[in-house]
Design an enzyme around this catalytic site. Structure first.
Site, PDB file in Angstrom:
ATOM      1  N   TYR A 177       0.853  -1.195   0.000  1.00 23.87           N
ATOM      2  CA  TYR A 177       0.000   0.000   0.000  1.00 23.87           C
ATOM      3  C   TYR A 177       0.882   1.235   0.000  1.00 23.87           C
ATOM      4  CZ  TYR A 177       0.884   1.118   4.952  1.00 23.87           C
ATOM      5  OH  TYR A 177       1.476   1.467   6.134  1.00 23.87           O
ATOM      6  N   CYS A 178       0.283   2.379  -0.388  1.00 29.11           N
ATOM      7  CA  CYS A 178       1.045   3.631  -0.374  1.00 29.11           C
ATOM      8  C   CYS A 178       0.175   4.762   0.169  1.00 29.11           C
ATOM      9  CB  CYS A 178       1.633   3.936  -1.750  1.00 29.11           C
ATOM     10  SG  CYS A 178       0.484   3.850  -3.134  1.00 29.11           S
ATOM     11  N   ARG A 179      -0.048   5.826  -0.611  1.00 24.92           N
ATOM     12  CA  ARG A 179      -0.718   7.007  -0.072  1.00 24.92           C
ATOM     13  C   ARG A 179      -2.222   7.016  -0.250  1.00 24.92           C
ATOM     14  NH1 ARG A 179       3.802  11.160  -2.589  1.00 24.92           N
ATOM     15  NH2 ARG A 179       5.326  10.993  -0.871  1.00 24.92           N
ATOM     16  N   CYS A 183      -2.522   7.004  -5.614  1.00 26.63           N
ATOM     17  CA  CYS A 183      -1.069   6.821  -5.564  1.00 26.63           C
ATOM     18  C   CYS A 183      -0.656   5.626  -6.424  1.00 26.63           C
ATOM     19  CB  CYS A 183      -0.633   6.612  -4.114  1.00 26.63           C
ATOM     20  SG  CYS A 183       1.152   6.403  -3.917  1.00 26.63           S
TER      21      CYS A 183
END
Length: 221
Positions: A177-179, A183
């Protein structure tokens, strides 16, 4: 002050927020600041704009009391004025996705393969990670991970992922996962991991969405 003037004043003040978030760049700046405080220079690089233009957008957000600034040596750092600003960003984006077919189509374009997205809710992901059934990796910069991250997640920034593939067990599913939904770092991470023989998917939610859902966050700060 008569009633009409009073009502005009009330709506004008609320409209200040609407004006402040009417710019795509300002929305992206808010999303980045949901991850933690950043210098003007960092925000300019992240949004591919000049420092001068970034400063102007940030001043507009500050005038609406959405962000705050503080000087650290020669640099000005910005942060969200309140966690409710992150909730505002999440609610605004969710509302746009629910109503705008063009945004829905763009979101579909982000998914290269039907099985790219992790088919689990936040609670289910948390439970699986707690039991050690999956490995959750946070591919944002390490400073953002230290500020706040999903419980049981490991910090492996996208820039370090190729060199740290040996840190991941190949026999266990990996969820990156990221932002948040817009993202692309987790998408790139999943493509690399699957190419290298891992069974990887990405989780669309970031820390702002996770928090807005009422789920707990961890912090190394």
């Amino acid at each position: 002050m008569d009633n009409r003037k009073l009502k005009n004043l009330l709506y004008e003040q609320v409209a200040r927020i609407g004006k402040a978030v009417s710019s795509p760049i300002r929305l992206e700046l808010l999303e980045i600041l949901c991850q933690g405080d950043k210098s003007v220079e960092q925000l300019a690089r992240a949004t591919d704009i000049s420092v001068k233009l970034a400063s102007a957008h940030l001043k507009a957000l500050k005038a609406a009391r959405l962000v705050e600034s503080q000087r650290h040596g020669k640099h000005i750092h910005y942060r969200l004025a309140d966690p409710q600003v992150a909730d505002l960003w999440v609610a605004l984006r969710d509302s746009a996705e629910a109503r705008l077919t063009s945004l829905q189509a763009a979101m579909k374009d982000l998914v290269a393969h039907p099985d790219e997205l992790a088919p689990v809710s936040g609670k289910a992901l948390l439970a699986q990670a707690r039991r050690g059934e999956i490995v959750v990796i946070d591919v944002r910069p390490e400073s953002e991970y230290r500020t706040a991250h999903l419980p049981h997640a490991r910090s492996i920034p996208l820039t370090e992922l190729r060199a740290r593939l040996g840190d991941l067990p190949k026999g266990k599913p990996v969820v990156a996962y990221c932002r948040g939904p817009f993202c692309l770092m987790a998408k790139e991470a999943v493509a690399l991991l699957n190419k290298k023989g891992f069974k990887a998917t990405r989780f669309e939610l970031g820390v702002a969405e996770w928090r807005a859902s009422g789920l707990p966050l961890a912090s190394d700060a």
